[in-house]
Design a protein around this motif. Structure first.
Motif, PDB file in Angstrom:
ATOM      1  N   TRP A 229       0.823  -1.218   0.000  1.00 12.53           N
ATOM      2  CA  TRP A 229       0.000   0.000   0.000  1.00 12.53           C
ATOM      3  C   TRP A 229       0.847   1.254   0.000  1.00 12.53           C
ATOM      4  CZ3 TRP A 229      -4.652   0.927  -1.394  1.00 12.53           C
ATOM      5  CH2 TRP A 229      -5.590  -0.103  -1.364  1.00 12.53           C
ATOM      6  N   VAL A 230       2.080   1.180   0.554  1.00 13.08           N
ATOM      7  CA  VAL A 230       2.962   2.352   0.506  1.00 13.08           C
ATOM      8  C   VAL A 230       3.192   2.761  -0.946  1.00 13.08           C
ATOM      9  CG1 VAL A 230       5.308   3.145   0.975  1.00 13.08           C
ATOM     10  CG2 VAL A 230       4.060   1.904   2.712  1.00 13.08           C
TER      11      VAL A 230
ATOM     12  N   VAL B 234       1.142   2.859  -3.222  1.00 21.22           N
ATOM     13  CA  VAL B 234       0.025   3.642  -3.746  1.00 21.22           C
ATOM     14  C   VAL B 234       0.338   5.125  -3.695  1.00 21.22           C
ATOM     15  CG1 VAL B 234      -2.411   4.177  -3.390  1.00 21.22           C
ATOM     16  CG2 VAL B 234      -1.613   1.861  -3.155  1.00 21.22           C
ATOM     17  N   THR B 235       1.171   5.546  -2.724  1.00 22.82           N
ATOM     18  CA  THR B 235       1.528   6.968  -2.659  1.00 22.82           C
ATOM     19  C   THR B 235       2.262   7.413  -3.924  1.00 22.82           C
ATOM     20  OG1 THR B 235       3.600   6.415  -1.586  1.00 22.82           O
ATOM     21  CG2 THR B 235       1.727   6.913  -0.162  1.00 22.82           C
ATOM     22  N   GLY B 236       2.921   6.472  -4.611  1.00 27.69           N
ATOM     23  CA  GLY B 236       3.588   6.822  -5.855  1.00 27.69           C
ATOM     24  C   GLY B 236       2.719   6.577  -7.068  1.00 27.69           C
TER      25      GLY B 236
ATOM     26  N   VAL C  76       8.571   2.619  -4.377  1.00 24.41           N
ATOM     27  CA  VAL C  76       8.775   4.046  -4.164  1.00 24.41           C
ATOM     28  C   VAL C  76       9.963   4.331  -3.269  1.00 24.41           C
ATOM     29  CG1 VAL C  76       6.419   4.767  -4.557  1.00 24.41           C
ATOM     30  CG2 VAL C  76       7.092   3.989  -2.310  1.00 24.41           C
TER      31      VAL C  76
END
Lengths: 185, 151
Positions: free
Chosen positions: B85-86, B88-90, B97
């Motif tokens: 899910w981290v 997803v920030t990218g 990312v």
């Protein structure tokens, strides 16, 4: 790459013999040991083909499975297996084996097998060529399973998680209620 | 189940720690050398299974309590998902990312190292739990269990 065909064929014959012994033997413990012998030969074959990642995983899992299966087998009271063969099953497996050979001949018959180390799929070429610059992981296998195809690995982790939860739920001792106790409640 | 002879117990005490270290090496260097989270996790689980076989269940559970194994099992799977899910920030799920770092260094290739560690926790503790469950299951003879169920 030097010619490794003789070693591979030797291992292949060994594995075929081991599999036949595992299926045909009457003793459960012998069958477990034959299956493990096949697994260890497979891991040596992976080493010859230059795939140490898979060889390590195969070897380690094989050791664990051997321990678990032998523990499970020697504690059984009766380790002999009664095999009565189903005609329908034999016919079905023969048909499927024939289909496998037929489709294999259809696909590879005209063009022949691809060269060793030359993948059939175009997508894997991209992985092999851009693996190091794109991920900076020196181990190409890890860069594929944890970067390009991490989503697949998530599915794999989910499968393992679910199966472990299932095994623990079936084998647990705490919280088990007998049928009559359920009826009395 | 009181374990095996004193010879096996002594050798196990010597060897078990080294097996764990080797498993940790396989996990941490999974992006540089052959290996990875799965193989390393199974090796670490094998160390605890060796303890359980040699010393019996109680010693193994004293080193790695069942509760802790349950927590590590679940949190490993959750950590894998969270690292995905981290990304997803990218922009995308599982996008790498994190900084990729210098090639051939331990701290390189972004999220591959944390993912390896998460898989190792997950695989190691869950295989240990499966073996522990089977050992508990096998304490009574199989036939006695079936007869008890039938009666």
């Amino acid at each position: 790459m030097e010619n490794i065909a003789p070693q591979l064929y030797t291992l292949l014959v060994f594995m075929v013999i081991g599999s036949i012994v595992a299926v045909e033997t009457k003793n459960l413990l012998s069958a477990v040991i034959s299956v493990s012998a096949v697994g260890f030969a497979l891991s040596v074959a992976f080493l010859f083909m230059g795939a140490p990642d898979i060889a390590i995983t195969q070897l380690v899992v094989e050791v664990l499975v051997l321990i678990i299966l032998i523990r499970g087998t020697i504690l059984l009271d009766n380790t002999a297996v009664e095999t009565h063969r189903d005609t329908l099953a034999v016919v079905a497996s023969l048909i499927f084996f024939g289909l496998l050979l037929g489709f294999g001949a259809m696909i590879f018959g005209s063009k022949g097998f691809p060269e060793f180390g030359e993948p059939l799929m175009r997508v894997s070429r991209v992985y092999v060529q851009t693996g190091l610059p794109a991920t900076h992981a020196a181990n190409i296998v890890t860069s594929v399973i944890l970067d390009f195809r991490a989503y697949d690995t998530l599915g794999e982790v989910t499968v393992l998680f679910t199966s472990v939860i299932g095994a623990l739920a079936l084998l647990r001792k705490d919280g088990k209620v007998r049928e009559e106790e359920v009826a009395s409640v | 189940m009181n374990g095996m002879t004193i010879i096996v117990k002594t050798i196990t005490d010597f060897v078990a720690a080294f097996i764990v270290v080797f498993g940790a090496y396989i996990v941490l260097y999974g992006h540089l050398t052959p290996g990875g989270g799965f193989a390393g996790g199974v090796i670490i689980a094998c160390a605890f299974i060796l303890l359980m076989l040699a010393h019996g269940r109680d010693v193994a559970f004293a080193r790695l309590p069942e509760k802790a194994a349950h927590i590590m099992d679940s949190s490993g799977a959750l950590a894998f998902l969270l690292i995905g899910w981290v990304g997803v920030t990218g922009g995308f799920f599982f996008l790498n990312v994190f900084g990729r770092g210098d090639m051939f260094r331990l701290l390189s290739s972004g999220m591959i190292l944390p993912l390896n560690i998460a898989i190792a926790f997950k695989v190691g503790s869950s295989l240990f739990l499966v073996f522990a469950a089977l050992a508990m299951f096998r304490r009574r003879s199989f036939r006695a269990m079936i007869e008890e169920e039938l009666s």
